[in-house]
Design an enzyme around this catalytic site. Structure first.
Site, short mmCIF file in Angstrom:
data_model
loop_
_atom_site.label_atom_id
_atom_site.label_comp_id
_atom_site.label_asym_id
_atom_site.label_seq_id
_atom_site.Cartn_x
_atom_site.Cartn_y
_atom_site.Cartn_z
N ARG A 73 0.84 -1.19 0.00
CA ARG A 73 0.00 0.00 0.00
C ARG A 73 0.88 1.24 0.00
NH1 ARG A 73 -2.10 0.70 4.45
NH2 ARG A 73 -1.46 -1.24 5.44
N TYR A 201 -1.77 -3.55 -6.43
CA TYR A 201 -1.59 -4.19 -5.12
C TYR A 201 -2.89 -4.19 -4.31
CZ TYR A 201 -0.32 -5.14 -0.37
OH TYR A 201 -0.29 -5.69 0.88
N GLY A 202 -3.14 -5.31 -3.65
CA GLY A 202 -4.33 -5.53 -2.81
C GLY A 202 -5.00 -4.28 -2.28
N LYS A 210 -9.70 -2.30 2.00
CA LYS A 210 -9.42 -1.18 2.90
C LYS A 210 -10.14 0.09 2.44
CE LYS A 210 -6.83 -3.46 5.75
NZ LYS A 210 -5.87 -4.40 5.40
N HIS A 230 -10.83 -2.77 11.83
CA HIS A 230 -9.73 -3.59 11.32
C HIS A 230 -9.53 -4.76 12.29
CE1 HIS A 230 -5.25 -3.49 9.90
NE2 HIS A 230 -5.95 -4.35 9.20
N SER A 252 -0.22 -4.51 12.06
CA SER A 252 0.40 -5.52 11.22
C SER A 252 1.62 -6.12 11.92
CB SER A 252 0.76 -4.97 9.86
OG SER A 252 1.62 -3.88 10.03
N CYS A 254 1.66 -8.61 13.98
CA CYS A 254 1.39 -9.11 15.34
C CYS A 254 0.67 -10.45 15.31
CB CYS A 254 0.56 -8.11 16.12
SG CYS A 254 1.46 -6.61 16.53
N GLY A 255 0.54 -11.07 14.15
CA GLY A 255 -0.04 -12.41 14.09
C GLY A 255 -1.56 -12.42 14.08
N LYS A 256 -2.15 -11.44 13.42
CA LYS A 256 -3.61 -11.35 13.38
C LYS A 256 -4.23 -12.56 12.67
CE LYS A 256 -6.54 -7.57 11.90
NZ LYS A 256 -6.26 -7.23 10.52
N ASP A 277 -9.49 -9.88 8.94
CA ASP A 277 -9.04 -8.52 8.66
C ASP A 277 -10.06 -7.43 9.00
OD1 ASP A 277 -6.92 -6.86 7.77
OD2 ASP A 277 -7.88 -6.60 5.83
N SER A 373 5.03 -10.49 0.22
CA SER A 373 4.35 -11.38 -0.74
C SER A 373 3.08 -11.92 -0.09
CB SER A 373 5.29 -12.50 -1.19
OG SER A 373 5.82 -13.19 -0.07
N ARG A 374 2.10 -12.21 -0.92
CA ARG A 374 0.75 -12.46 -0.39
C ARG A 374 0.08 -13.68 -1.00
NH1 ARG A 374 -1.59 -8.75 3.55
NH2 ARG A 374 0.12 -7.32 3.88
O1 SAT Z 1 -4.29 -5.19 1.05
S1 SAT Z 1 -4.24 -4.86 2.44
O2 SAT Z 1 -4.28 -3.42 2.62
O3 SAT Z 1 -5.34 -5.48 3.15
C1 SAT Z 1 -2.86 -5.51 3.14
C2 SAT Z 1 -1.96 -4.48 3.62
O4 SAT Z 1 -1.16 -3.97 2.84
O5 SAT Z 1 -2.05 -4.13 4.80
MN MN Z 2 -5.26 -5.51 7.49
#
Ligand code: SAT
Ligand code: MN
Length: 588
Positions: A73, A201-202, A210, A230, A252, A254-256, A277, A373-374
């Protein structure tokens, strides 16, 4: 007569000038046609959009490599546009609507030339949920079109649902030429419209996530009396079979996601996953807080995912599901066509390409998989998916957990004194940055409710909204704070974490059920160590005592820092939080 939806799509097409407009129906057949187009026709940086992965070991999985400048992001290029700057607050970049439109028109003129415009009708939330929202996103890349059908409930029927209404959420997305200088994520919350260009990107491109479900929806929630958060949503089943639902907000790293799918170390306890999320929280007619997950997929960080850290995620990724699974920017084993990443279960392959497609070995600088990477994965692949996941009403929430990564001072767990005191605990929460982040290691960043980058309006007003929602709750959830990351003098973690976190959650459940007492301190209620179930764990009592120890003398610097941080919200900081803060200042 064209509907408002058709007119809106036409208008965007006149500006962006695609070669073709394609209306998605959300079917499985269509998903595979899009993947096919991505493999054969489309390119980024000379690379195909999709490559097929080993279908035996990773069924229905595909690999995507992004443009090397487009891996995360871009908060500095993310704006909210309201008539006045004050509404946006210092927590957002702001641009006046006229100027924002003008600039976006300029960079979007003809941005889809020669490409197909995909029109994607989708729901955020179950279509039958009173809390769900009907949405349309346009995009010009199959990667985003396929990702959106994994992450949301995409279906032709949403078009009928919208019918002749003007009331639908709009998203216009184009990768443009992926030029970072022409990359903008622009929100117009008053119009329920997000306009994004220059990134695939996501968080920048999957606009239901988001951009809508947090930034825009938080604004809608302020108007309509609900919260867009969130947060993880999960159910905790006890040995008697009772299930208690909780949400949890963690910054982010922290193992969510691990928490949302945790494999319990305590026999008889089980975690049921509803989301990792985003949670939309509404006050029910029964005076309880009800949560739905507006999403239908996981978009999670790959590195570190293994049978040890998150066995249920590995099982989800390996399952042949109805929806495709995508891996973005991991490494790839060129002999087996398997994705590979640092911290995975497979040993280092003989021949591996890194996330940019270059031959890689561990002696080189940089990782095989990009740290961000996702995977993009359907929730329906998850073996711990809650049977309430598709319940349109959502689930009633008994506890809200806030947390962060704090190597010092903050106890393993404490319970806030009441809702208002809990809102204060969330407003001051923060996390120490890790080396993986761009920021310096070990620096504390406060991130209220883990919403700092996602609250679509002035955060001072947001705190006030939290307090107001609490006033409407006849049965407010208890609020807890956790910190899995305390270190000892030797720099070692004091708590084992992962599946053992269930022990802490069990204590919270005991508090929710009023079955254990706790020690009152100025920061909240702390556990008596005898009430923590440590069966099968080898932790000396003194060590445990330390994890629950609060000495206000040691809190002096922390409290001064909290006071300063909250002072930064100026007159927008609600009086009730000022009072909570003053009380804490008085206790050190
Ligand atoms: O794509 S997201 O914004 O959910 C993941 C991130 O970059 O935090
Ligand atoms: Mn998130």
């Amino acid at each position: 007569m064209a509907t408002p939806l058709e007119r809106w799509v036409d208008e965007q097409a006149r500006l962006t000038k695609p070669k073709k407009i394609y209306w998605c129906d959300g079917s499985e057949k269509e998903a595979h046609e899009l993947i096919e187009i991505g493999m054969k026709e489309e390119r980024i940086n000379g690379q195909p959009i999709f490559q097929e992965l080993n279908q035996k070991t990773w069924p229905n999985s595909y690999y995507h490599r992004s443009h090397p400048t487009d891996v995360a992001r871009t908060e500095h290029l993310t704006f909210v546009s309201y008539p006045d700057k004050e509404t946006a607050g210092t927590n957002n970049n702001w641009m006046a609507p006229g100027e924002a439109r003008e600039m976006m028109r300029k960079v979007s003129d003809g941005c889809m030339k020669g490409k197909t415009m995909y029109v994607m009708p989708y729901m955020m939330g179950h279509p039958d949920s009173p809390y769900a929202k009907a949405c349309i996103q346009l995009t010009d890349i199959t990667y985003v079109a396929v990702s959106m059908r994994i992450m949301t409930r995409m279906s032709k029927s949403v078009i009928d649902k919208i019918g002749s209404s003007e009331d639908f959420v709009k998203g216009l997305h184009s990768v443009g030429d992926l030029d970072p200088n022409k990359r903008f994520i622009m929100h117009f919350p008053l119009e329920h419209f997000v306009w994004s260009i220059g990134s695939g990107y996501g968080g920048n491109a999957l606009l239901g996530k988001k951009c809508f479900a947090l930034r825009t929806a938080s604004w809608l929630g302020l108007q309509e009396g609900w919260l867009a958060e969130h947060m993880v949503i999960m159910g905790i089943e006890d040995p008697k079979g009772n299930i208690t639902y909780v949400t949890a907000a963690l910054p982010s790293a922290c193992g969510k996601t691990n928490l949302a799918m945790m494999e319990s170390a305590l026999p008889g306890y089980k975690i049921w996953t509803l989301g990792d999320d985003i949670a939309w929280l509404n006050v029910g007619q029964d005076g309880r807080l009800w949560a739905i997950n507006p999403e239908a997929g996981f978009f999670g960080v790959v590195p570190g995912t293994s049978m040890k850290t998150n066995p249920n995620m590995v099982r989800s990724l390996k399952k042949k599901g109805f929806y495709p699974t995508l891996f973005t920017n991991t490494g790839i084993d060129t002999d087996t066509k398997e994705p590979w990443w640092e911290g995975c279960d497979n040993p280092l392959p003989k021949n591996v390409l890194d996330w940019q497609g270059k031959t890689w070995n561990p002696s080189m600088e940089g990782k095989a998989a990009h740290p961000n990477s996702r995977f993009t994965l359907s929730m329906y692949n998850c073996p711990t998916l809650s049977k309430e996941f598709d319940n349109p009403k959502g689930v009633p929430i008994s506890a809200i957990i806030f947390g962060g990564k704090r190597t010092e001072l903050i106890p393993l767990v404490y319970e806030s004194l009441n809702w208002q005191n809990g809102v204060f605990s969330a407003a001051r929460m923060g996390s120490e940055t890790t080396a993986a982040a761009i920021h310096k290691e070990g620096v504390l960043r406060r991130d209220p409710m883990a919403m700092l980058p996602f609250c679509g309006y002035n955060m001072g007003d947001y705190f006030g909204h939290w307090l107001n929602v609490g006033k409407k709750l006849k049965h407010p959830p208890k609020i807890f704070n956790v910190n899995w990351f305390r270190k000892n003098e030797e720099g070692k973690f004091m708590w084992p974490g992962f599946g053992d976190n269930i022990r802490v959650i069990k204590w919270m459940m005991d508090r929710v059920n009023n079955s254990v007492d706790a020690k009152e301190t100025p920061i909240g209620y702390l556990p008596y160590s005898k009430d923590m179930d440590l069966s099968g764990l080898d932790i000396p009592k003194e060590k445990l005592e330390k994890l629950f120890h609060v000495d206000m003398k040691e809190w002096k610097n922390e409290v001064a820092d909290i006071d300063k941080f909250l002072g930064g919200f100026g007159p927008k900081l609600p009086k009730a939080l000022r009072a909570e803060c003053d009380k804490l200042v008085g206790s050190v």
